[in-house]
Design an enzyme around this catalytic site. Sequence first.
Site, mmCIF file in Angstrom:
data_model
loop_
_atom_site.group_PDB
_atom_site.id
_atom_site.type_symbol
_atom_site.label_atom_id
_atom_site.label_comp_id
_atom_site.label_asym_id
_atom_site.label_seq_id
_atom_site.Cartn_x
_atom_site.Cartn_y
_atom_site.Cartn_z
ATOM 1 N N ASP A 56 48.141 48.993 49.645
ATOM 2 C CA ASP A 56 46.864 47.821 50.193
ATOM 3 C C ASP A 56 48.028 47.463 51.669
ATOM 4 O O ASP A 56 48.759 47.656 52.486
ATOM 5 C CB ASP A 56 47.050 46.546 49.721
ATOM 6 C CG ASP A 56 46.114 45.593 49.223
ATOM 7 O OD1 ASP A 56 45.365 45.716 50.428
ATOM 8 O OD2 ASP A 56 45.807 44.724 48.817
HETATM 9 C C1 BGC Z 1 43.322 43.737 49.804
HETATM 10 C C2 BGC Z 1 42.708 45.627 49.480
HETATM 11 C C3 BGC Z 1 41.549 45.064 50.831
HETATM 12 C C4 BGC Z 1 42.271 46.046 51.493
HETATM 13 C C5 BGC Z 1 41.178 46.268 53.374
HETATM 14 C C6 BGC Z 1 43.140 43.662 51.327
HETATM 15 O O1 BGC Z 1 43.852 42.854 51.377
HETATM 16 O O2 BGC Z 1 43.905 42.926 49.239
HETATM 17 O O3 BGC Z 1 41.529 44.663 48.323
HETATM 18 O O4 BGC Z 1 41.313 46.847 50.049
HETATM 19 O O5 BGC Z 1 42.690 44.489 52.264
HETATM 20 O O6 BGC Z 1 40.382 45.285 53.321
#
Ligand code: BGC
Length: 758
Positions: free
Chosen positions: A229
Amino acid sequence: MDIEKLISEMTLEEKASLLSGADFWHTKAVERLGIPATMVSDGPHGLRKQDEAADHLGINDSIKAVCFPAACATAASFDRDLLRKVGEAVGDACQHENLCVILGPAVNIKRSPLCGRNFEYFSEDPLLAGELATALISGVQSRNVGTSIKHFAGNNQEHRRMSSDSVIDERTLREIYLPAFEKAVKEVQPWTVMCSYNRLNGEYASQNHWLLTELLRDEWGFDGYVMSDWGAVSDRVKGVAAGMDLEMPGSGGSNDARIVEAVKSGELKMSDVDRSVRRILRIVDRFETNRKPDTPWDMEAQHELAGKLAAECMVLLKNEDDILPLKKTEKLAVIGRFAGQPRYQGGGSSHINSFKVTSLLEALEGEAEFTYAQGYDVEGEEPDEALIEEAVEAASKADKAIIIAGLPDAFESEGYDRTHMRMPRCQNELILRVSRANPNTVVVLYNGSPVQMPWIHDVKGVIEGYLGGQAVGAATKMVLFGEVNPCGRLPESFPLQLEDNPSFLSYGGEGNTAVYTEGIFVGYRYYDKKKMEVLFPFGYGLSYTSFSYSNLLLSAENITDMDELSVSVDVTNTGKLPGKEVVQLYVGAPAGDIFRPVRELRAFEKVYLEPGETKTVTMKLGKRAFAYWNTKIHDWFVMSGDYSIQIGRSSRDIALCRGVLVKGTAEEPKEPVTPDSIFLDLEKDSLAMELLEPILAKVRESLGAGDEDGGEDAAVSDEMAEAMRRYMPLRSMISFGAETTYNAIKTLADEINKLRKS
Ligand code: BGC
């Protein structure tokens, strides 16, 4: 792409650099070797492709796209085909936009109504979440575009999301928090998995070898790559060794340099680096060799689809006096700011820049006679008397009042949790006042997670619309007027109050430690066991028609856990309108030593029926439908006994039920006999009892003398004597006339253990 050849030609520095993003959204290219960059993008209910200023919180604009209903809504459809269609549409858009991977679906379990991201998640039930995620993934990937199932794993709160340690016991993990990932990985192989921010049982998911390698790959057979993530990486070197392939976004080269150093110093194996490079290149290659850049992206057509699908997700919660569907001849007061500016998606990384939005007011234009009043503001909670009076006035002059209410953006979002389950005071007050002015009041809710409904007895109709995507207004109109017969079912329980939720006492955790104290008793598994009243149960939802169930048949009355049980039931549409019913199959386990829920959803089917029509719905149950995770053998285990097969309209409304005798074929390893073993357990083992008999005979003899039995007022009743005997350890026999010694008992115990093995 000859991947092995490329790996052999790459320098260590090139390999290390491939293991992190070039920027926010791209994997790196290696021009010298002709390796192209690929782009990933948020979703999953549409594209959040950022061409320029990039961020992972939905702050900067992304390209115009189509926003389909969010997962909270699509889950309520209980409809695999619907999810597949969303996936195909999103997959087409990805091909059109040259996106290799869309970041989703998010399958984390709704442990508490408070989680800020519940709107992005499917359900409190792992089977439902897994089935729907699997359908969505198969839809996207049918277009040769990858998905990234997320957030793996144990990410069920936003509070301290980047540091919190989810402490989840083995059985709870296996039965509740992992199965949605497991099903998707085993059945449709998402191209990538996104590890979560949090720690799981003490170790960050991004460097958790058990999670990313032993479980995900060795046990489940995952063959894609794991990405972090955004910003989830702590110790990058440990992460590579644990199986975390791609760091997103990049670290400006600093972690790449650490990887290089670690390989040089011998801290990290080159083969671990190669392994991650190989996994990433395989996906790059899979995408590039089947690019379909000419795929059209017909946004208008997708907008229409989004509306149709949203209508199939809406849940009719209340319909007193058949207040719905509305008739075109009725004069309506349409009330609420969300009628004009709907809340149709949640905030954060899944936020879509919709190319257009259809509100209910727009959808009603030219189709119904109505007046509109705003009723409330979305900023702040204080009731605005002028707005309320205007709404009351409109309601009092109409045949029916339709209030579009719900949660404003600030009430639920990625990044933080809610602290309560209330709707804004101004909306609750509005609903109450309008319902007093017009007894024919219907409330439609746009929200991503359960709310309390203090006005539930004051209104005649309630529709839970969840966050229905950019065409939500069209969908709302279709359901209100019966152009679509509502067929959604709640994918989560609505408790009466927050305090009723099983995680209430420990949700959010203490500091960085969040212990999942309620164990497997999440959602309806808890409310049903406690026989607690809920506002609306899991699986609940009404229709404008009615259904009856009959003829529940099982393919056998007696099976082993190696057999498949086929369950069929007839469903009849007993009303006057065509409609869809969600047939829910729950299994209840027999009583035993292990805590089990009263019932668990093990299969479901959605079926369309014309008035008067009957269809036979058949569902199959395998071993897992009867099993629990046994922590002694670290595997699924079926206890022999009588299981009940229940067909329900919800977890609380079981229409038909039948028993099946299931024989578990696996043996639970027996605890070794020791002087501390108690008779309750020893008695299950005839061999042990046989060998102990001489001692026991002595004890009986000695106790029998002088024990005349108590009669009615004896201090020790028969029940008590029996209980004392069963809970007594073997070693106690020496004090009760066994004429033996501790050592002799120990020797005997060892002998029993030896004989058992032979
Ligand atoms: C989120 C993810 C997301 C990623 C990219 C993170 O803050 O938890 O779900 O895909 O950002 O934007």
